[in-house]
Scaffold this active site. Sequence first.
Site, PDB file in Angstrom:
ATOM      1  N   HIS A  29      81.874 -53.514 147.051  1.00 12.12           N
ATOM      2  CA  HIS A  29      80.861 -52.265 146.916  1.00 12.12           C
ATOM      3  C   HIS A  29      79.502 -53.020 147.501  1.00 12.12           C
ATOM      4  CE1 HIS A  29      78.481 -53.883 143.390  1.00 12.12           C
ATOM      5  NE2 HIS A  29      79.391 -54.807 143.366  1.00 12.12           N
ATOM      6  N   CYS A  30      78.657 -51.715 147.683  1.00 12.48           N
ATOM      7  CA  CYS A  30      77.531 -52.056 148.131  1.00 12.48           C
ATOM      8  C   CYS A  30      76.739 -51.378 146.802  1.00 12.48           C
ATOM      9  CB  CYS A  30      77.086 -51.307 149.325  1.00 12.48           C
ATOM     10  SG  CYS A  30      77.652 -49.564 149.434  1.00 12.48           S
ATOM     11  N   MET A  31      75.372 -50.872 147.286  1.00 16.75           N
ATOM     12  CA  MET A  31      74.593 -50.142 146.089  1.00 16.75           C
ATOM     13  C   MET A  31      75.101 -49.076 145.583  1.00 16.75           C
ATOM     14  SD  MET A  31      70.712 -51.053 147.599  1.00 16.75           S
ATOM     15  CE  MET A  31      69.904 -50.214 146.024  1.00 16.75           C
ATOM     16  N   ARG A  33      78.337 -47.554 146.847  1.00 22.68           N
ATOM     17  CA  ARG A  33      79.813 -47.100 147.284  1.00 22.68           C
ATOM     18  C   ARG A  33      80.675 -48.278 146.787  1.00 22.68           C
ATOM     19  NH1 ARG A  33      78.932 -44.623 153.590  1.00 22.68           N
ATOM     20  NH2 ARG A  33      76.860 -43.842 152.967  1.00 22.68           N
TER      21      ARG A  33
END
Length: 455
Positions: A29-31, A33
């Site tokens: 995951h990113c910030m 998604r």
Amino acid sequence: MSKENNYHHLAQKILELCGGKSNISSYTHCMTRLRITPYDESKADAQALRKLDGVLGVVEAETLQIILGTGVVNHVTAAFSKLVSAEEGADVKEAAAKKKADINRKNATPFKLFLRKIASIFIPLIPALVASGLITGITKAIIQAGWLSADSQIAIILTVIGSGLFTYLGILVGINASKEFGGTPALGALAGILIINPEIAKISLFGEELLPGRGGLIGVLFAAIFIAYTEQFIRRFIPQSLDIIVTPTVSLLITGIVTYVVFMPLGGFISDAITSGLLSILDIGGIAAGFILGATFLPLVVTGLHQGLTPVHMELINSIGNDPLLPILAMGGAGQVGAAFAVFVKTKKTTLRKAIAGGLPSGLLGIGEPLIFGVTLPLGRPFLTACLGAGIGGAFQAYFQVATIAIGVSGLPLSFLVLPSQIILYIVGLFISYAAGFLLTYAFGYKDEMASQFD
């Protein structure tokens, strides 16, 4: 139902609609998604995922990107991880491994792999950068306003807390880079230390003294990747009984010499080229450069190519202490907000108005994906007018040379990271993009006939 139960329920539904745990190759995951790589893409139902409560949008790229928003994505990913961690049968693993190899071959273009590596190195650092940047920015604003003396112990403590990350950022980049390329994280940290060590000033090569930090994050990347590959190469020839002693020692020695002779000068050259190149573009291009950069950022977000800009932002901050590029690109999200609000005002379709109402708050807070993928991009023309609105705001930011002292989410929250003397200018530019996106979309960008999918 408690929040934790909500997160667990959402993670469970996502897993089901992705084909179950046996169909999950990998995830991260990113910030904003949750990024899932399924073994069999045909088993993932993107349309059904989009309809889940809590899902703000879905992007189908080399990975299945499920937009959940800041904060939420961490909790849902944690719940998702627990659901997929159960041991699978050997037959499932064997079949899955073959399918994974096929998918990897299909998606393993050099450019995609490069962006994936870059994202994995820098994105985990963003929360720390935001925290340090906010503390630094707020401290400077308080001092500038005269509410606190720069010599007071409180100001000094806050400055030390906020500046620590930027002093030792190379170490964190080295850890992540080495880990990403198959090396030992601790050796990656040493690669970062090779670049930032103050004792470097005592070294003189080819008649010139070395400067601590010369080469910046580019030099750290070179050194960390090199030490990872060197470690793997040396380990092939060292007996297991001597591995813990010989491999790291020889790897560090070789990397240190190569770093000071090659990577620091080369990294410095590339860093200077990036910094001076961008500053020259903004200086010479001025308003036109700001318009083009602002208007073209949203297409980069759609394709995922914007991830490649993260090290550029970091290098600007590392080299000159601020980032004049980020405020320009941040206008992309503002143009989306204005365009989406114009559609909200003009449309009579309840479903479309509901989608916009759900995405506007996150858009104002710098999370633009729900509006991009849920509203403007499916409609087509509003996406283009949003880009034009973003370009107008970008031109304003470029003209006044607005810059940030750290990177973070765009929108209104970014105002806390802008140089204290330029906060008002940034907010004015933000509202210019809101207004331009709204007016262009209201006048030229939308008719209800375009929104048949929202009937």
